[in-house]
Write a protein that holds these residues in place. Structure first.
Motif, PDB file in Angstrom:
ATOM      1  N   ALA A  80      32.530  -1.762   2.155  1.00  0.00           N
ATOM      2  CA  ALA A  80      33.727  -2.088   1.378  1.00  0.00           C
ATOM      3  C   ALA A  80      34.568  -3.159   2.060  1.00  0.00           C
ATOM      4  N   ASN A  81      34.570  -3.173   3.400  1.00  0.00           N
ATOM      5  CA  ASN A  81      35.421  -4.107   4.137  1.00  0.00           C
ATOM      6  C   ASN A  81      34.645  -5.256   4.771  1.00  0.00           C
ATOM      7  N   GLU A  82      33.324  -5.294   4.532  1.00  0.00           N
ATOM      8  CA  GLU A  82      32.462  -6.364   5.029  1.00  0.00           C
ATOM      9  C   GLU A  82      32.658  -6.595   6.527  1.00  0.00           C
ATOM     10  N   LYS A  83      32.481  -5.510   7.286  1.00  0.00           N
ATOM     11  CA  LYS A  83      32.611  -5.577   8.737  1.00  0.00           C
ATOM     12  C   LYS A  83      31.335  -5.058   9.389  1.00  0.00           C
ATOM     13  N   PRO A  84      31.002  -5.572  10.573  1.00  0.00           N
ATOM     14  CA  PRO A  84      29.848  -5.024  11.299  1.00  0.00           C
ATOM     15  C   PRO A  84      30.162  -3.626  11.847  1.00  0.00           C
ATOM     16  N   ILE A  85      29.111  -2.881  12.149  1.00  0.00           N
ATOM     17  CA  ILE A  85      29.239  -1.496  12.614  1.00  0.00           C
ATOM     18  C   ILE A  85      28.909  -1.414  14.100  1.00  0.00           C
ATOM     19  N   LEU A  86      29.749  -0.715  14.843  1.00  0.00           N
ATOM     20  CA  LEU A  86      29.393  -0.313  16.202  1.00  0.00           C
ATOM     21  C   LEU A  86      29.019   1.158  16.135  1.00  0.00           C
ATOM     22  N   LEU A  87      27.729   1.434  16.253  1.00  0.00           N
ATOM     23  CA  LEU A  87      27.224   2.801  16.200  1.00  0.00           C
ATOM     24  C   LEU A  87      27.198   3.350  17.621  1.00  0.00           C
ATOM     25  N   ASP A  88      27.991   4.377  17.852  1.00  0.00           N
ATOM     26  CA  ASP A  88      28.210   4.940  19.190  1.00  0.00           C
ATOM     27  C   ASP A  88      27.609   6.340  19.250  1.00  0.00           C
TER      28      ASP A  88
END
Length: 657
Positions: free
Chosen positions: A530-538
């Motif tokens: 929805a916000n067109e941002k990359p993900i930092l998967l922790d």
């Protein structure tokens, strides 16, 4: 030595068994198939994909070493017969010092082929069992049961079937990752483990120096050195014998660490195993409390006196180099009441360090032995120094009491781990810090003579060393008090107290450093889209020390914090969370070849999610993804600020491109 080695092996197996008693993940995925050669002959093929850095032993690994894999061909000789021996795929060899043999094993891929000839032409199905052990930090004993259909050149992986809901949730757990091959392409796997092993070496050396000051060891220094210098025919011979004695002390403590190399070739800390098991944490808590009260003088820990007597007799009878070795072994045994609890603390410190447990422990034990051995060699070289040694006395009792308080502090760290993983909500950050404050206040009062323990001698005037130690303890207690009220930063203790957000006081965020984060992957993914941002998967853990160090020392840096807050959607998945999933969210997960396991807790869900999608099982483990599930950079683990900042910026660049 054989008895001591077996004792050490038993301890390792006991700890690893407890740690994996509740484990549901097997770090290998098995397949099998059937090739029809003729109407009565078939080739059976068994293969396994092995998770990174795990390994499985060959059927033909050397005798006297680790347990080999073994097939049980049920019905062989009655329903069918085996043609030749089982053929294996590519294997690797490595010399193992513990068993003094060259062992054979598989890594990444295991492959077995066996030809059979039917004795009953109408036979349609056979059962075969494979018993094997798969190793990393620890070795897991596993069993695979293959139900093989010979009809239609097909195979049956499992008779268990998933219901429609579980099948849908199983499929939903698997990601369609793009650009997955770059996950392990870089060398961004964090700081070198060299710093970890040298840290443990330093801790071991410090522990050895402290052990020298205890009443079990200190009085032996002048006695032993005098023995070597007086009993030898000349001065140089006495010095040689004393140096040799010191060398054997180092060797003995190093040898005690060798059984841990049964589980060699990994870089994940045993803490990530220990910390995810509630009962093992409680076990360690009890052990450390037990050690502490022995230091307080309520009882004494000793190995059987017959051991020391036998070693002492052997040193006299054998003489020469072997006699000196047995004298060193006698020292290790008779000093156990003082060194045992310190070595227990050293084992705990290996759990807090980066790198392989076996390597860490070897470095730590070597450092410990070196510190014990140095005085014997140095005083033999410079015997006049013996006159400068302080006399044995009550100050050694004080050293033991100080160590007892430190053991208690470490004990509550393990109890805090159990609380975090179990989500009990008892030992919140403030409670934990409060307990430590009480402990160090009590230590301060003891050092200033306010109260005494059973083995304290007559009350005497306080010496300057005791006063200085008391002031240091008081300063540390004050430091903790200031940290408790957020008047001082506790970064120095990162990884020991519970995280900031695990607090009695209600916080705006239950995420590290007050960042916005999601603890469900699907929710975080939807927000990123929805916000067109990359993900930092922790991938993290409640009781993961290095996770806390990363959050409090790396993420807290203004450059990193700004990037995480403004440029990424943070999804933190706790793989050791024992909180039960809601009934409607519980399901059975089916691996590709058919093995089924129940997903009942939050940690089971995210732990399985990590292993099947990223072929990894350690924490912290960070992955950068686009909302379309494209991998933006190689995965990274524990590292420093500069490396982590560069890694994040490369991910942002690739996302924008």
């Amino acid at each position: 030595m054989a008895q001591l080695k077996r004792l050490s092996v038993f301890i390792v197996l006991f700890i690893s068994g407890l740690a994996f008693a509740q484990s549901d993940d097997t770090p290998s995925i098995w397949n099998h198939e059937v090739k029809k050669i003729s109407d009565t002959e078939y080739e059976l093929i068994f293969s396994a994909d092995i998770y990174k850095e795990w390994y499985i032993y060959s059927l033909y690994t050397a005798e006297g070493g680790s347990m080999p894999s073994e097939f049980d061909f049920i019905g062989a000789g009655v329903d069918y017969e085996l043609i030749g021996t089982t053929v294996e795929g590519k294997t690797y060899k490595k010399y193992t010092e513990v068993f003094d043999v060259e062992e054979t094993f598989f890594k990444e891929k295991a492959l077995f082929k066996q030809r059979i000839r039917l004795l009953k032409p109408d036979l349609k199905q056979i059962s075969i069992t494979l018993n094997y052990q798969i190793c990393k930090t620890v070795c897991l004993l596993q069993q695979e049961v293959f139900e093989i259909s010979l009809d239609g050149n097909t195979f049956i992986a499992s008779e268990q079937k998933l219901d429609a809901r579980s099948l849908a949730m199983t499929n939903a757990l698997k990601l369609d990752l793009k650009n997955k091959e770059i996950l392990n392409s870089g060398n961004e796997n964090g700081s070198s483990s060299e710093s970890g092993v040298w840290m443990v070496f330093g801790l071991g050396f410090l522990g050895g120096l402290i052990a020298l000051l205890t009443p079990c060891v200190f009085p032996l220094i002048p006695l032993t050195v005098s023995y070597f210098t007086k009993q030898s025919k000349n001065k140089s011979k006495g010095i040689t014998n004393a140096v040799l004695y010191g060398f054997f002390i180092v060797l003995i403590y190093f040898l005690l660490s060798l059984p841990f190399h049964l589980f060699d070739s990994v870089d994940s800390q045993i803490l990530n195993t220990i910390a995810t098991n509630i009962w093992l944490n409680i076990f360690f808590f009890i052990i450390f409390v037990f050690f502490a009260f022995s230091f307080f003088g309520y009882y004494e820990l000793t190995l059987p006196s017959s051991w020391a007597n036998k070693m002492d007799a052997a040193s006299t009878k054998v003489g020469g180099i072997f006699g000196i070795f047995f004298m060193a072994l006698t020292l290790a045994i008779v000093s156990f009441s003082c060194t045992g609890p310190i070595l227990g603390g050293l084992l705990g410190s290996t759990a807090l360090a980066q790198g392989s447990v076996a390597t860490n422990l070897s470095f730590g034990m070597t450092g410990f032995g070196l510190a014990l051995a140095l005085p014997f060699a140095l005083f033999a070289l410079f015997p006049a120094w013996l006159n400068s040694l302080p006399k044995s006395g009550g100050w050694m009792t004080t050293v033991k009491v100080v160590l007892g308080f430190l053991e208690l502090a470490l004990a509550f760290k393990f109890l805090s781990n159990a609380d975090l993983v179990g989500n009990w909500g008892i030992f919140k950050r403030e409670i934990f810090l409060g307990i430590w404050i009480v402990l160090f206040v009590l230590l301060t009062l003891y050092l200033f003579g306010v109260f005494r323990f059973p083995h304290d001698g007559p009350k005497q005037k306080l010496k300057i060393g005791r006063k200085l130690t008391g002031l240091l303890s008081a300063a540390f207690a004050l430091f903790l008090i200031l940290g408790l009220f957020n008047m001082a930063s506790l970064k120095l203790l990162s990884g020991f107290p519970p995280p900031d957000f695990y607090s009695i006081n209600e916080t705006e965020s239950d995420c590290p450093l007050g960042l916005d984060c999601f603890k469900d992957f699907e929710e975080g993914l939807a927000y990123a889209k929805a916000n067109e941002k990359p993900i930092l998967l922790d991938f993290t853990g409640w009781a993961c020390v290095n996770c806390r160090k990363m959050e409090e020392n790396v993420w807290s840096d203004s450059r990193i914090y700004t990037l995480l807050k403004e440029d990424f959607v943070l999804i933190s998945l706790y793989v050791d969370d024992r909180k039960e999933l809601a009934k409607e969210q519980q399901f059975d997960f089916q691996y590709t070849p058919g093995r089924i396991k129940a997903i009942e807790t939050v940690g089971q869900k995210w732990g399985t999610f990590q292993t099947i999608n990223f072929n990894a099982a350690s924490q912290p483990y960070y992955v950068l993804l686009s909302p379309d599930l494209e991998v933006l950079n190689s995965a990274i683990q524990y590292t420093d600020i500069e490396t982590y900042e560069s890694w994040l910026k490369i991910g942002i660049y690739n996302f924008n491109e």
